[in-house]
Design a protein around this motif. Structure first.
Motif, short mmCIF file in Angstrom:
data_model
loop_
_atom_site.label_atom_id
_atom_site.label_comp_id
_atom_site.label_asym_id
_atom_site.label_seq_id
_atom_site.Cartn_x
_atom_site.Cartn_y
_atom_site.Cartn_z
N TYR A 103 -55.49 -34.82 23.62
CA TYR A 103 -56.91 -34.47 23.58
C TYR A 103 -57.54 -34.84 24.92
O TYR A 103 -57.09 -35.76 25.60
CB TYR A 103 -57.63 -35.22 22.47
CG TYR A 103 -57.28 -34.75 21.08
CD1 TYR A 103 -58.17 -33.98 20.34
CD2 TYR A 103 -56.06 -35.06 20.51
CE1 TYR A 103 -57.85 -33.54 19.06
CE2 TYR A 103 -55.72 -34.61 19.25
CZ TYR A 103 -56.62 -33.86 18.52
OH TYR A 103 -56.30 -33.42 17.27
N GLY A 119 -60.56 -30.06 27.89
CA GLY A 119 -59.72 -29.12 27.16
C GLY A 119 -59.14 -28.01 28.00
O GLY A 119 -58.26 -27.30 27.57
N GLN A 158 -61.53 -32.88 22.69
CA GLN A 158 -61.07 -31.57 22.27
C GLN A 158 -59.54 -31.51 22.36
O GLN A 158 -58.96 -32.01 23.31
CB GLN A 158 -61.68 -30.47 23.15
CG GLN A 158 -63.19 -30.44 23.16
CD GLN A 158 -63.75 -30.03 21.80
OE1 GLN A 158 -63.10 -29.31 21.04
NE2 GLN A 158 -64.94 -30.49 21.49
N PRO A 159 -58.88 -30.89 21.38
CA PRO A 159 -57.41 -30.78 21.46
C PRO A 159 -56.98 -29.83 22.57
O PRO A 159 -57.64 -28.83 22.84
CB PRO A 159 -57.03 -30.24 20.08
CG PRO A 159 -58.24 -29.49 19.62
CD PRO A 159 -59.42 -30.25 20.16
N CYS A 160 -55.88 -30.16 23.22
CA CYS A 160 -55.33 -29.26 24.23
C CYS A 160 -54.88 -27.97 23.55
O CYS A 160 -54.32 -27.99 22.46
CB CYS A 160 -54.14 -29.92 24.92
SG CYS A 160 -54.59 -31.28 26.01
N ALA A 161 -55.14 -26.86 24.20
CA ALA A 161 -54.76 -25.56 23.64
C ALA A 161 -53.25 -25.38 23.69
O ALA A 161 -52.54 -26.09 24.42
CB ALA A 161 -55.45 -24.45 24.42
N ALA A 162 -52.74 -24.43 22.93
CA ALA A 162 -51.32 -24.09 22.99
C ALA A 162 -50.95 -23.72 24.42
O ALA A 162 -51.72 -23.05 25.12
CB ALA A 162 -51.01 -22.94 22.04
N CYS A 198 -56.53 -30.79 30.29
CA CYS A 198 -55.17 -30.57 29.84
C CYS A 198 -54.35 -29.97 30.98
O CYS A 198 -54.90 -29.35 31.89
CB CYS A 198 -55.15 -29.64 28.63
SG CYS A 198 -56.07 -30.29 27.21
N SER A 242 -48.13 -25.53 19.76
CA SER A 242 -49.11 -26.25 18.94
C SER A 242 -50.28 -26.70 19.79
O SER A 242 -50.19 -26.81 21.02
CB SER A 242 -48.46 -27.48 18.28
OG SER A 242 -47.40 -27.10 17.43
N THR A 243 -51.40 -26.98 19.15
CA THR A 243 -52.56 -27.55 19.84
C THR A 243 -52.51 -29.07 19.70
O THR A 243 -51.86 -29.61 18.81
CB THR A 243 -53.87 -27.03 19.25
OG1 THR A 243 -53.94 -27.38 17.85
CG2 THR A 243 -53.96 -25.52 19.38
N GLY A 244 -53.20 -29.76 20.60
CA GLY A 244 -53.25 -31.22 20.55
C GLY A 244 -51.92 -31.87 20.88
O GLY A 244 -51.61 -32.94 20.36
N SER A 262 -47.08 -20.42 25.56
CA SER A 262 -47.07 -20.92 24.18
C SER A 262 -45.82 -20.43 23.45
O SER A 262 -45.60 -20.81 22.29
CB SER A 262 -48.32 -20.43 23.43
OG SER A 262 -48.38 -19.01 23.41
#
Length: 255
Positions: free
Chosen positions: A80, A84, A118-122, A134, A145-147, A166
């Motif tokens: 996170y 992001g 915020q979670p990191c994007a794929a 990120c 996956s995210t996060g 991804s």
């Protein structure tokens, strides 16, 4: 500062601005102010690390944050960030992405602009708590996956030729890669047991060994490799004198 005068509270170390002269208790002066003291939330075995002044109590870090003792603050956990967005230009140096902004226990920051984790994007990751951006997965890697706190290597038989993937791309039919983590379609070749001839992967056949991935086919001991053509390998069996055929590349015979 001289521009911002007010009342200094020893109990909290906070400054209350009132537009008037700076007032110190206990005969302290501007040149010699009192030492600020803060409530302690360092009780051993407790996960209540942050002091909330509104609640007047120690509270736990908010979701998606982790307490870092060296920073004495809750920071966004690995996977996170406060931003992001992937930083593709500086992915080799993640350390400069660390943020000195702190999260209180209620999830709010101590700056006026405010931020949340915020979670990191794929296709991206952050490996260390407190990063502000990120990082894109390198070529040859992916993250679906995210996060995520790490990227994964592309499996055998696939590749990824761009940053921030991804998903990996399958090699053309009949070909594979000689391991994991490859970043180019050029790494796709004929796997073990086959050889490239006329743009296709052909099966080695009995009496021959093909290491694959560009290696030339060889005959096994007791066999003679006459030629390799688009139709396949011409393999002869040495019936009467097998010792004359030790195996090896095309036209290999014992001396």
């Amino acid at each position: 500062t001289e521009e911002h005068r007010g009342t200094y509270y020893v109990a909290t170390g906070l400054l209350e601005l009132d537009g008037n002269s700076f007032q110190f208790p206990h005969d302290y002066t501007w040149e010699s102010p009192p030492e600020a003291t803060f409530p302690s939330c360092d009780e051993e075995g407790s996960d209540l690390h942050i002091y909330d002044y509104e609640l007047a109590a120690c509270v736990a870090c908010s979701s998606n944050t982790v307490y870092i003792a060296s920073a004495a603050a809750c920071l966004c956990q690995a996977g996170y960030t406060t931003g992001g967005e992937a930083d593709k230009e500086d992915e080799e140096d993640e350390d400069h992405h660390h943020d000195d902004r702190r999260l209180h226990g209620d999830g709010e920051d101590d700056h006026e602009d405010g931020f949340t984790c915020q979670p990191c994007a794929a296709g991206t990751f952050s490996s260390t708590p407190g990063q502000t951006a990120c990082v894109a997965c390198a070529a040859g890697q992916y993250q679906d996956s995210t996060g995520a706190s790490t990227c994964l290597q592309c499996p055998r038989g696939t590749y990824s030729d761009v940053e921030g993937s991804s998903a990996c791309i399958d090699c053309p039919a009949g070909t594979s890669t000689n391991g994991k983590g490859f970043g180019s379609a050029d790494e796709c070749g004929c796997p073990e047991g086959t050889f490239m001839q006329g743009g296709e992967c052909l099966t080695c056949g009995k009496g021959a060994y093909c290491a694959g991935f560009g290696a030339e086919p060889e005959s096994e001991a007791g066999y003679y490799l006459y030629e390799a053509s688009e139709e396949g390998l011409s393999i002869l069996t040495c019936w009467k004198t097998p010792e004359a055929c030790p195996g090896g590349p095309v036209h290999t015979c014992a001396e």
